[in-house]
Motif scaffolding. Structure first.
Motif, mmCIF file in Angstrom:
data_model
loop_
_atom_site.group_PDB
_atom_site.id
_atom_site.type_symbol
_atom_site.label_atom_id
_atom_site.label_comp_id
_atom_site.label_asym_id
_atom_site.label_seq_id
_atom_site.Cartn_x
_atom_site.Cartn_y
_atom_site.Cartn_z
ATOM 1 N N THR A 1 39.234 48.276 34.362
ATOM 2 C CA THR A 1 40.336 47.381 33.640
ATOM 3 C C THR A 1 41.911 47.257 33.969
ATOM 4 O O THR A 1 42.259 46.745 33.567
ATOM 5 C CB THR A 1 40.036 47.686 31.951
ATOM 6 O OG1 THR A 1 38.246 48.118 32.076
ATOM 7 C CG2 THR A 1 40.192 46.622 31.328
ATOM 8 N N PHE A 2 42.044 48.893 34.516
ATOM 9 C CA PHE A 2 43.418 49.153 33.829
ATOM 10 C C PHE A 2 43.755 48.323 35.434
ATOM 11 O O PHE A 2 44.323 47.220 35.554
ATOM 12 C CB PHE A 2 44.347 50.200 34.605
ATOM 13 C CG PHE A 2 45.344 50.485 34.728
ATOM 14 C CD1 PHE A 2 46.043 50.695 34.177
ATOM 15 C CD2 PHE A 2 45.187 51.067 36.286
ATOM 16 C CE1 PHE A 2 47.576 50.552 33.997
ATOM 17 C CE2 PHE A 2 47.092 51.103 36.847
ATOM 18 C CZ PHE A 2 47.755 50.912 35.474
ATOM 19 N N ILE A 3 43.202 48.487 36.440
ATOM 20 C CA ILE A 3 43.187 47.789 38.210
ATOM 21 C C ILE A 3 43.220 45.729 37.470
ATOM 22 O O ILE A 3 43.991 45.226 38.761
ATOM 23 C CB ILE A 3 42.225 47.685 38.896
ATOM 24 C CG1 ILE A 3 42.552 49.199 39.014
ATOM 25 C CG2 ILE A 3 42.432 47.078 39.715
ATOM 26 C CD1 ILE A 3 43.422 50.023 40.160
ATOM 27 N N GLN A 4 42.258 44.985 36.843
ATOM 28 C CA GLN A 4 42.228 44.136 36.429
ATOM 29 C C GLN A 4 43.927 43.599 36.231
ATOM 30 O O GLN A 4 44.209 42.816 36.006
ATOM 31 C CB GLN A 4 41.427 43.976 36.152
ATOM 32 C CG GLN A 4 39.832 44.178 36.381
ATOM 33 C CD GLN A 4 38.326 43.329 35.122
ATOM 34 O OE1 GLN A 4 38.949 43.652 34.467
ATOM 35 N NE2 GLN A 4 37.342 42.596 36.225
ATOM 36 N N GLN A 5 44.192 44.325 34.597
ATOM 37 C CA GLN A 5 45.027 44.120 34.394
ATOM 38 C C GLN A 5 46.296 44.401 34.959
ATOM 39 O O GLN A 5 47.158 42.879 35.133
ATOM 40 C CB GLN A 5 45.445 45.169 32.943
ATOM 41 C CG GLN A 5 44.726 44.615 31.282
ATOM 42 C CD GLN A 5 44.565 45.508 31.055
ATOM 43 O OE1 GLN A 5 45.530 46.933 31.345
ATOM 44 N NE2 GLN A 5 44.293 45.934 29.968
ATOM 45 N N VAL A 6 46.508 44.576 35.974
ATOM 46 C CA VAL A 6 47.831 45.309 37.064
ATOM 47 C C VAL A 6 47.918 43.818 38.018
ATOM 48 O O VAL A 6 48.443 43.152 37.060
ATOM 49 C CB VAL A 6 47.404 46.398 37.478
ATOM 50 C CG1 VAL A 6 48.542 46.133 38.752
ATOM 51 C CG2 VAL A 6 47.917 47.180 36.647
ATOM 52 N N ARG A 7 46.519 43.946 38.393
ATOM 53 C CA ARG A 7 46.197 42.255 39.567
ATOM 54 C C ARG A 7 46.981 41.429 38.334
ATOM 55 O O ARG A 7 47.600 40.600 39.444
ATOM 56 C CB ARG A 7 45.109 42.213 40.180
ATOM 57 C CG ARG A 7 44.263 43.340 41.211
ATOM 58 C CD ARG A 7 43.166 42.942 41.032
ATOM 59 N NE ARG A 7 42.963 42.045 42.165
ATOM 60 C CZ ARG A 7 43.137 41.437 43.068
ATOM 61 N NH1 ARG A 7 43.220 42.486 43.977
ATOM 62 N NH2 ARG A 7 42.909 40.043 43.874
ATOM 63 N N THR A 8 46.198 41.176 37.136
ATOM 64 C CA THR A 8 46.523 39.516 36.333
ATOM 65 C C THR A 8 48.565 39.345 36.092
ATOM 66 O O THR A 8 48.900 38.588 36.085
ATOM 67 C CB THR A 8 46.156 39.873 34.661
ATOM 68 O OG1 THR A 8 44.839 39.690 35.126
ATOM 69 C CG2 THR A 8 46.652 38.910 34.007
ATOM 70 N N GLU A 9 49.134 40.898 35.810
ATOM 71 C CA GLU A 9 50.710 40.817 35.536
ATOM 72 C C GLU A 9 50.955 40.936 37.054
ATOM 73 O O GLU A 9 52.102 39.803 36.758
ATOM 74 C CB GLU A 9 50.945 42.381 34.978
ATOM 75 C CG GLU A 9 50.362 42.547 33.681
ATOM 76 C CD GLU A 9 50.756 41.080 32.541
ATOM 77 O OE1 GLU A 9 52.221 41.146 32.173
ATOM 78 O OE2 GLU A 9 49.650 40.680 31.817
ATOM 79 N N THR A 10 50.626 41.496 37.745
ATOM 80 C CA THR A 10 51.449 40.607 39.634
ATOM 81 C C THR A 10 50.927 39.077 39.190
ATOM 82 O O THR A 10 52.007 38.461 40.492
ATOM 83 C CB THR A 10 50.578 42.015 40.076
ATOM 84 O OG1 THR A 10 50.226 43.003 40.376
ATOM 85 C CG2 THR A 10 51.057 41.652 41.699
ATOM 86 N N ALA A 11 50.218 38.634 39.270
ATOM 87 C CA ALA A 11 49.729 37.193 39.817
ATOM 88 C C ALA A 11 50.895 36.579 38.700
ATOM 89 O O ALA A 11 51.364 34.578 39.315
ATOM 90 C CB ALA A 11 48.356 36.605 39.095
ATOM 91 N N LYS A 12 51.084 36.969 38.103
ATOM 92 C CA LYS A 12 52.153 36.037 36.512
ATOM 93 C C LYS A 12 54.147 36.346 37.160
ATOM 94 O O LYS A 12 54.589 35.566 36.826
ATOM 95 C CB LYS A 12 52.372 36.427 35.311
ATOM 96 C CG LYS A 12 51.118 36.494 34.662
ATOM 97 C CD LYS A 12 51.650 37.346 32.827
ATOM 98 C CE LYS A 12 49.814 37.102 32.352
ATOM 99 N NZ LYS A 12 50.137 37.358 31.655
ATOM 100 N N VAL A 13 53.879 37.320 38.311
ATOM 101 C CA VAL A 13 55.251 37.507 38.858
ATOM 102 C C VAL A 13 55.822 36.688 39.879
ATOM 103 O O VAL A 13 55.282 35.916 40.940
ATOM 104 C CB VAL A 13 55.096 38.578 39.410
ATOM 105 C CG1 VAL A 13 57.173 39.126 40.713
ATOM 106 C CG2 VAL A 13 54.964 39.437 38.948
#
Length: 65
Positions: free
Chosen positions: A8-20
């Motif tokens: 779940t943490f990795i998914q959240q990180v990928r989601t936030e990285t996509a917003k950058v």
């Protein structure tokens, strides 16, 4: 503190990285060049200021003896 499993943490990180909004190569190069220019100006300014103050202190120290 809430615990999150690693997946779940990795998914959240990928989601936030996509917003950058990542800078383009051109923007990165211009920023890098500007940093080098400003560092050069700052180094020259502080070198000149240091030399001038050193000279003035030297004059003061020689006069007072």
């Amino acid at each position: 503190m809430a615990k999150t499993n690693p997946f779940t943490f990795i998914q959240q990180v990928r989601t936030e990285t996509a917003k950058v909004t990542w800078p383009t190569r051109r923007e990165t190069m211009i920023s890098t060049i500007m940093v080098f220019v400003m560092v050069t100006f700052a180094a020259a300014f502080f070198f000149i200021a240091d030399q001038a103050l050193g000279y003035l202190v030297g004059l003061i120290m020689n006069v007072s003896v």
